[in-house]
Design an enzyme around this catalytic site. Structure first.
Site, PDB file in Angstrom:
ATOM      1  N   ASP A 135     -16.867 -10.290  16.492  1.00  0.00           N
ATOM      2  CA  ASP A 135     -16.067  -9.200  15.968  1.00  0.00           C
ATOM      3  C   ASP A 135     -17.067  -8.086  15.656  1.00  0.00           C
ATOM      4  OD1 ASP A 135     -13.935  -7.773  14.705  1.00  0.00           O
ATOM      5  OD2 ASP A 135     -14.744  -8.415  12.773  1.00  0.00           O
ATOM      6  N   LYS A 179      -4.980  -9.387  17.098  1.00  0.00           N
ATOM      7  CA  LYS A 179      -5.229 -10.450  16.131  1.00  0.00           C
ATOM      8  C   LYS A 179      -4.106 -10.421  15.096  1.00  0.00           C
ATOM      9  CE  LYS A 179     -10.175  -9.520  16.718  1.00  0.00           C
ATOM     10  NZ  LYS A 179     -11.441  -9.052  16.118  1.00  0.00           N
TER      11      LYS A 179
HETATM   12  C1  BG6 Z   1     -10.736  -3.737  13.483  1.00  0.00           C
HETATM   13  C2  BG6 Z   1     -10.730  -3.372  12.013  1.00  0.00           C
HETATM   14  O1  BG6 Z   1     -12.020  -4.132  13.855  1.00  0.00           O
HETATM   15  O2  BG6 Z   1     -10.341  -2.618  14.269  1.00  0.00           O
HETATM   16  C3  BG6 Z   1      -9.352  -2.854  11.620  1.00  0.00           C
HETATM   17  O3  BG6 Z   1     -11.047  -4.513  11.245  1.00  0.00           O
HETATM   18  C4  BG6 Z   1      -8.943  -1.698  12.534  1.00  0.00           C
HETATM   19  O4  BG6 Z   1      -9.373  -2.460  10.271  1.00  0.00           O
HETATM   20  C5  BG6 Z   1      -9.027  -2.144  13.993  1.00  0.00           C
HETATM   21  O5  BG6 Z   1      -7.625  -1.293  12.232  1.00  0.00           O
HETATM   22  C6  BG6 Z   1      -8.690  -1.034  14.970  1.00  0.00           C
HETATM   23  O6  BG6 Z   1      -9.707  -0.067  14.959  1.00  0.00           O
HETATM   24  P1  BG6 Z   1      -9.626   1.361  15.643  1.00  0.00           P
HETATM   25  O7  BG6 Z   1     -11.053   1.860  15.557  1.00  0.00           O
HETATM   26  O8  BG6 Z   1      -9.178   1.161  17.057  1.00  0.00           O
HETATM   27  O9  BG6 Z   1      -8.676   2.173  14.853  1.00  0.00           O
HETATM   28 MG    MG Z   2     -13.921  -7.404  11.250  1.00  0.00          MG
END
Ligand code: BG6
Ligand code: MG
Length: 218
Positions: free
Chosen positions: A7, A144
């Protein structure tokens, strides 16, 4: 163990806090409301859109599709602004060594992040070439806690799920790894009790400890 799926936010870099700060700002600016700390875990690991749904549910608000899209875009702009100064020094403790130990051992590395900003962040951290595959969250059917992104990352590495370990800091992410049939490594507190093995912080991780966790839980 043939592959390790990472992750990003909260595992490779401490960007999880920036995500929630951007949501808080959005909610203050638009709805003059404060988000409680407890909501942070519920938005961790889940997509931008699913995070916004969690927040609107909490606020008991419903918005039009256009407003929803505009709010998600505004949050992302605020978030991306906070990434401007991100540099290799922001890689979480122990992670750079862990990546190089895995690579030296010939393991394949994949990124399994829900974030559409993943490639930009890896670039800023100087890790763009460290990963053999980056699964695209825009191309998986379900985010997820569904297993899709981890399965996509394993497939991109040509590996079976059972030969992979996943590293996660979120409740939804650990659930996703488990559902993918992989050994899950949780990094965080008691909320990650469903992980195959849990470590308090990234500085507690090591190649031997993760290999041992895979052996014990495969
Ligand atoms: C995840 C984060 O890695 O990415 C979340 O833990 C976030 O909080 C998600 O909403 C989506 O991210 P992004 O950068 O596409 O808005
Ligand atoms: Mg994370």
């Amino acid at each position: 163990m043939k592959g390790v799926l990472f992750d990003l936010d909260g595992v490779i870099a401490d960007t999880a806090v920036f995500h929630f700060a951007a949501w808080r700002k959005l909610v203050r600016d638009h709805f003059r409301a404060e988000l409680p700390d407890e909501l942070e875990e519920k938005t961790k690991g889940v997509s931008r859109e699913d995070s916004l749904k969690v927040i609107l549910d909490y606020l008991q608000l419903s918005v039009s599709d256009e407003e929803f899209a505009a709010l998600a875009a505004e949050k992302n702009e605020a978030y991306v602004e906070t990434l401007e100064d991100l540099k290799p020094a922001h890689i979480l403790p122990g992670i750079a060594d862990l990546i190089s130990d895995f690579k030296q051992a010939g393991l394949k590395l994949g990124l399994a992040s829900a974030s559409k900003n993943g490639p930009i962040i890896l670039d800023k951290l100087g890790l763009a070439d460290a990963f053999d595959a980056i699964a695209d969250p825009a191309k998986v059917a379900q985010g997820k806690p569904a297993p899709d992104i981890f399965l996509a990352a394993a497939a991109a590495l040509n590996l079976q799920p059972a030969d992979c370990v996943g590293l996660e800091d979120s409740v939804a992410g650990v659930t996703a790894i488990n559902a993918a049939g992989m050994v899950s490594i949780g990094i965080g507190g008691a909320e990650l009790a469903h992980a195959s093995e849990r470590f308090e912080s990234t500085s507690d991780l090591s190649y031997p400890a993760i290999e041992a966790a895979w052996q014990a839980n495969r």
